[in-house]
Scaffold this active site. Structure first.
Site, PDB file in Angstrom:
ATOM      1  N   ASN A  72       0.795  -1.176  -0.040  1.00 33.88           N
ATOM      2  CA  ASN A  72       0.091  -0.071   0.138  1.00 33.88           C
ATOM      3  C   ASN A  72       0.768   1.222   0.074  1.00 33.88           C
ATOM      4  O   ASN A  72       0.357   2.443  -0.413  1.00 33.88           O
ATOM      5  CB  ASN A  72      -1.079   0.123   1.352  1.00 33.88           C
ATOM      6  CG  ASN A  72      -1.593   1.188   1.293  1.00 33.88           C
ATOM      7  OD1 ASN A  72      -2.621   1.610   0.391  1.00 33.88           O
ATOM      8  ND2 ASN A  72      -1.475   2.096   2.405  1.00 33.88           N
ATOM      9  N   TYR A 142       3.989   8.714 -11.503  1.00 35.43           N
ATOM     10  CA  TYR A 142       3.114   7.928 -10.701  1.00 35.43           C
ATOM     11  C   TYR A 142       2.471   6.952 -11.475  1.00 35.43           C
ATOM     12  O   TYR A 142       2.201   5.951 -11.253  1.00 35.43           O
ATOM     13  CB  TYR A 142       2.152   8.904 -10.266  1.00 35.43           C
ATOM     14  CG  TYR A 142       1.261   8.358  -9.067  1.00 35.43           C
ATOM     15  CD1 TYR A 142       1.582   8.087  -7.723  1.00 35.43           C
ATOM     16  CD2 TYR A 142      -0.147   8.051  -9.420  1.00 35.43           C
ATOM     17  CE1 TYR A 142       0.588   7.432  -7.029  1.00 35.43           C
ATOM     18  CE2 TYR A 142      -1.079   7.688  -8.657  1.00 35.43           C
ATOM     19  CZ  TYR A 142      -0.574   7.234  -7.318  1.00 35.43           C
ATOM     20  OH  TYR A 142      -1.614   6.675  -6.546  1.00 35.43           O
TER      21      TYR A 142
END
Length: 236
Positions: A72, A142
């Protein structure tokens, strides 16, 4: 009581996931950049040696057996095209290392751990809508990292399902976390919400519920699945 290594556990989605998994009786081994008195293991993923040190520390904390890995941890920082070449490349490589390479290292350790023990396990990858549809001009890195995470997830699922090693991915859109807050503000906030048919961004608790499901409840036949959570802003 499954032992779950959860990265990026100190805030946002990770914090909510820790609470949800703990409420289900799981033994959660949390990671954050800095260690904390609540048992959080400190590991700075910008350091290439950190994932291995984290894995070993987590194994020790879990008594030698980890059942689930939740990838995560993430970094979401703008990288303008007109910045200096060296700065742009540095930001690209840092985002790749934190968002993708560290997750790959931990996934490798997990797969090898389960193979050596002759048992199955689960990996939950928290990717992003950006891995499907891209992101802003300042966030190539990203989007690329999250797209890479999805490709890695599919590879793990296909290669190791016969060993009982399952892989699931979650692709949130904007989520109401500190990481996304500045981005929402910089992109106009309300205007950005117009692109989300639901009319709002997801909450960390909503994404945490999906993490909980994948980590503890999803049937094995779901391995390889990617679950979207973006308010229908991207459908496939």
């Amino acid at each position: 009581m499954p032992h779950i290594l959860l990265t990026g556990a100190s805030r946002g989605i990770g914090k909510a996931a820790r609470a949800a998994l703990t409420a289900r009786g799981a033994s959660v081994i949390p990671q954050a950049t800095r260690a904390a008195a609540d048992g959080t293991i400190g590991a700075d993923f910008s350091d290439s040696l950190a994932p291995q040190a984290l894995w070993q520390a987590a194994l020790e904390a879990a008594g030698g057996s980890i059942d689930v890995l939740v990838n995560n941890a993430g970094l979401f920082a703008a990288n303008p095209l007109d910045t200096l070449d060296s700065d742009w490349l540095g930001a690209w490589e840092e985002t790749m290392r934190i968002n993708l390479t560290a997750a790959a290292q931990l996934s490798r350790f997990a797969v090898r751990h389960w193979q050596e023990r002759g048992v199955g396990g689960r990996i939950v990858h928290v990717a992003s809508r950006a891995g499907h549809r891209g992101d802003s001009p300042q966030h190539w890195h990203y989007a690329a990292a999250k797209g890479g995470m999805l490709a890695m997830h599919k590879t793990i699922a296909r290669q190791y399902a016969a060993d009982g090693i399952l892989s699931f991915a979650i692709t949130p859109g904007f989520t109401d976390t500190a990481m996304a807050g500045d981005y929402l503000a910089s992109r106009g906030g309300a205007g950005l919400l117009a692109d989300i048919p639901l009319g709002r961004v997801a909450t960390p608790e909503e994404v945490a519920k999906i993490i909980e499901f994948c980590a503890l409840d999803a049937p094995p036949s779901m391995t390889g699945a990617t679950i979207d959570a973006n308010g229908a802003s991207y459908v496939r």
